[in-house]
Design a protein around this motif. Structure first.
Motif, short mmCIF file in Angstrom:
data_model
loop_
_atom_site.label_atom_id
_atom_site.label_comp_id
_atom_site.label_asym_id
_atom_site.label_seq_id
_atom_site.Cartn_x
_atom_site.Cartn_y
_atom_site.Cartn_z
N GLU A 212 71.95 25.28 193.17
CA GLU A 212 73.21 24.60 193.49
C GLU A 212 74.19 24.64 192.32
O GLU A 212 74.81 25.66 192.04
CB GLU A 212 72.93 23.15 193.92
CG GLU A 212 74.14 22.50 194.59
CD GLU A 212 74.14 20.97 194.46
OE1 GLU A 212 74.93 20.35 195.16
OE2 GLU A 212 73.39 20.43 193.64
N ASP A 213 74.34 23.53 191.61
CA ASP A 213 75.44 23.39 190.64
C ASP A 213 75.38 24.37 189.48
O ASP A 213 76.42 24.75 188.94
CB ASP A 213 75.44 21.96 190.07
CG ASP A 213 75.94 20.94 191.08
OD1 ASP A 213 76.51 21.36 192.11
OD2 ASP A 213 75.75 19.73 190.85
N ALA A 214 74.19 24.79 189.07
CA ALA A 214 74.07 25.65 187.90
C ALA A 214 74.35 27.12 188.19
O ALA A 214 74.33 27.94 187.27
CB ALA A 214 72.68 25.52 187.29
N VAL A 215 74.62 27.46 189.45
CA VAL A 215 74.76 28.86 189.84
C VAL A 215 76.15 29.12 190.42
O VAL A 215 76.60 28.40 191.32
CB VAL A 215 73.68 29.25 190.88
CG1 VAL A 215 73.82 30.72 191.26
CG2 VAL A 215 72.29 28.97 190.33
N ASP A 216 76.82 30.14 189.91
CA ASP A 216 78.12 30.53 190.43
C ASP A 216 77.98 31.02 191.87
O ASP A 216 76.96 31.61 192.25
CB ASP A 216 78.71 31.64 189.56
CG ASP A 216 80.10 32.05 190.02
OD1 ASP A 216 81.07 31.31 189.73
OD2 ASP A 216 80.22 33.11 190.70
N PRO B 247 70.43 17.92 197.64
CA PRO B 247 71.64 17.27 197.14
C PRO B 247 72.45 16.64 198.26
O PRO B 247 72.34 17.01 199.44
CB PRO B 247 72.41 18.42 196.49
CG PRO B 247 72.03 19.61 197.32
CD PRO B 247 70.58 19.38 197.71
N LYS B 248 73.25 15.66 197.88
CA LYS B 248 74.27 15.09 198.77
C LYS B 248 73.70 14.54 200.07
O LYS B 248 74.31 14.64 201.14
CB LYS B 248 75.37 16.12 199.05
CG LYS B 248 76.08 16.59 197.78
CD LYS B 248 77.06 17.70 198.05
CE LYS B 248 77.83 18.06 196.79
NZ LYS B 248 76.97 18.52 195.65
N ASP C 289 68.96 28.59 202.30
CA ASP C 289 68.04 28.32 201.19
C ASP C 289 66.74 27.73 201.71
O ASP C 289 65.64 28.17 201.35
CB ASP C 289 68.67 27.31 200.21
CG ASP C 289 69.81 27.88 199.40
OD1 ASP C 289 69.95 29.11 199.34
OD2 ASP C 289 70.57 27.07 198.82
N LEU C 290 66.86 26.73 202.55
CA LEU C 290 65.68 26.04 203.06
C LEU C 290 64.82 26.99 203.89
O LEU C 290 63.59 26.99 203.76
CB LEU C 290 66.12 24.83 203.89
CG LEU C 290 65.17 23.64 203.92
CD1 LEU C 290 64.93 23.09 202.53
CD2 LEU C 290 65.75 22.54 204.82
N ALA C 291 65.46 27.78 204.74
CA ALA C 291 64.71 28.72 205.57
C ALA C 291 63.95 29.73 204.72
O ALA C 291 62.81 30.10 205.04
CB ALA C 291 65.67 29.45 206.52
N ALA D 82 74.49 20.61 204.56
CA ALA D 82 75.60 20.62 205.51
C ALA D 82 76.29 21.98 205.56
O ALA D 82 77.15 22.21 206.41
CB ALA D 82 76.62 19.53 205.15
N THR D 83 75.89 22.89 204.65
CA THR D 83 76.48 24.22 204.61
C THR D 83 75.48 25.26 205.09
O THR D 83 74.26 25.04 205.07
CB THR D 83 76.91 24.58 203.18
OG1 THR D 83 75.73 24.73 202.35
CG2 THR D 83 77.79 23.48 202.58
N ARG D 84 76.00 26.40 205.49
CA ARG D 84 75.13 27.49 205.93
C ARG D 84 74.24 27.98 204.78
O ARG D 84 73.06 28.29 204.97
CB ARG D 84 75.97 28.65 206.48
CG ARG D 84 75.15 29.87 206.92
CD ARG D 84 74.14 29.51 208.01
NE ARG D 84 73.32 30.63 208.38
CZ ARG D 84 73.63 31.51 209.33
NH1 ARG D 84 74.77 31.36 209.99
NH2 ARG D 84 72.83 32.51 209.63
N ARG D 85 74.82 28.00 203.57
CA ARG D 85 74.04 28.45 202.43
C ARG D 85 72.84 27.54 202.18
O ARG D 85 71.73 28.01 201.90
CB ARG D 85 74.93 28.54 201.19
CG ARG D 85 74.17 28.92 199.94
CD ARG D 85 75.08 29.35 198.81
NE ARG D 85 75.41 30.76 198.91
CZ ARG D 85 76.64 31.24 199.03
NH1 ARG D 85 77.66 30.42 199.09
NH2 ARG D 85 76.84 32.54 199.10
#
Length: 280
Positions: free
Chosen positions: A34-38, A93-94, A77-79, A70-73
């Motif tokens: 998440e946050d650490a990756v562009d 997160p969130k 990730d989870l899949a 809540a996002t497709r990304r």
């Protein structure tokens, strides 16, 4: 350790750092997607995490922080992690509602994959009790920087939220709540002071963003020799009182000892014993 003291984030797009993170002494390594990756490197970070989890086993435990569900990304990730053999838990997160965690049943099925819910908004805090009670929730923690921004509060005001989340986790029977990251990796004194402040509020352990922070975090949360000695005095006195049929007593230094104080002392000694078996 059964109860982690240190949790180290490592960016998912830097796979060359994964081995260093594993040898850092951290109890848990968190591969961050998440946050650490562009944004431009998030898909590669996911692939790196899956490849690493196919090869790693045992200690330290490896968690993955996915993107917002809540996002497709985040869903992708989870899949991608559904069958990852080395995955100990996911960090979400969130999270704002217990229903946000229902997707874990769809993805992992009967696999008992644990989830740590990160509460980063006012809505997440309001629903913290229900989130903590969700069957998939293994732990909760605050996303402090997001809360500071949303609520327009200063750092000292976080103490009330920290205490609130400690009580919520305890009421739900969850493990201790770890502190959020301390962003200044060069401020060792500030990190120690912050950890000790968190410890006084009932927080236990901390996430780190650099391996150099791990020894300081462990130092701050481990019982001191003086604390161990005081706890041993209490437990020994309680044992003598039980033999004599006395319910409560006062120690020679004036401290009054009853059941809650004895229970706390036993926790201190148990933690010290556990740490001694897992030296860093």
């Amino acid at each position: 350790m059964t109860t982690p003291l240190s949790w180290l984030y490592v960016p998912g797009d830097r796979p060359e750092r994964f081995a260093k993170a594993a040898s850092s002494g951290a109890d848990v390594v968190i591969i961050d997607l998440e946050d650490a990756v562009d944004t431009s490197r998030k898909d590669q970070a996911r692939d790196n995490a899956v490849a690493h989890l196919a090869e790693t086993r045992g200690a330290p435990a490896v968690h993955v922080r996915v993107n917002d569900l809540a996002t497709r990304r985040g869903q992708d990730d989870l899949a991608a992690l559904a069958d990852a053999p080395g995955l100990a838990a996911v960090r979400l997160p969130k999270i704002e509602s217990p229903s946000d965690l229902d997707v874990l049943d769809e993805v992992f099925g009967d696999r008992p994959t644990r989830a740590f819910a990160l509460l980063e908004s006012a809505r997440g805090l309001v629903n913290a009790q229900a989130i903590a009670a969700h069957p998939r929730t293994a732990g909760i923690a605050l996303g402090e920087q997001d809360l500071l921004a949303e609520l327009s509060i200063d750092e000292p005001a976080l103490d009330q939220l920290r205490l609130q989340i400690v009580v919520t986790a305890a009421a739900a029977g969850l493990g201790p709540v770890p502190m959020s990251v301390f962003a200044n990796v060069r401020d060792e004194a500030g990190l120690l002071d912050s950890c000790r402040r968190g410890r006084s509020l009932g927080l236990f352990g901390r996430t780190a963003i650099h391996p150099s922070q791990i020894p300081l975090i462990c130092k701050a949360f481990q019982p001191t020799e003086a604390e161990i000695a005081r706890a041993r005095d209490v437990v020994d006195a309680a044992a003598r009182a039980e033999q004599d049929g006395v319910g409560a007593l006062a120690l020679p230094d004036g401290r009054f000892v009853d059941a809650p104080i004895v229970a706390k002392a036993r926790r201190v000694l148990a933690l010290a014993e556990e740490i001694s078996r897992h030296p860093r």
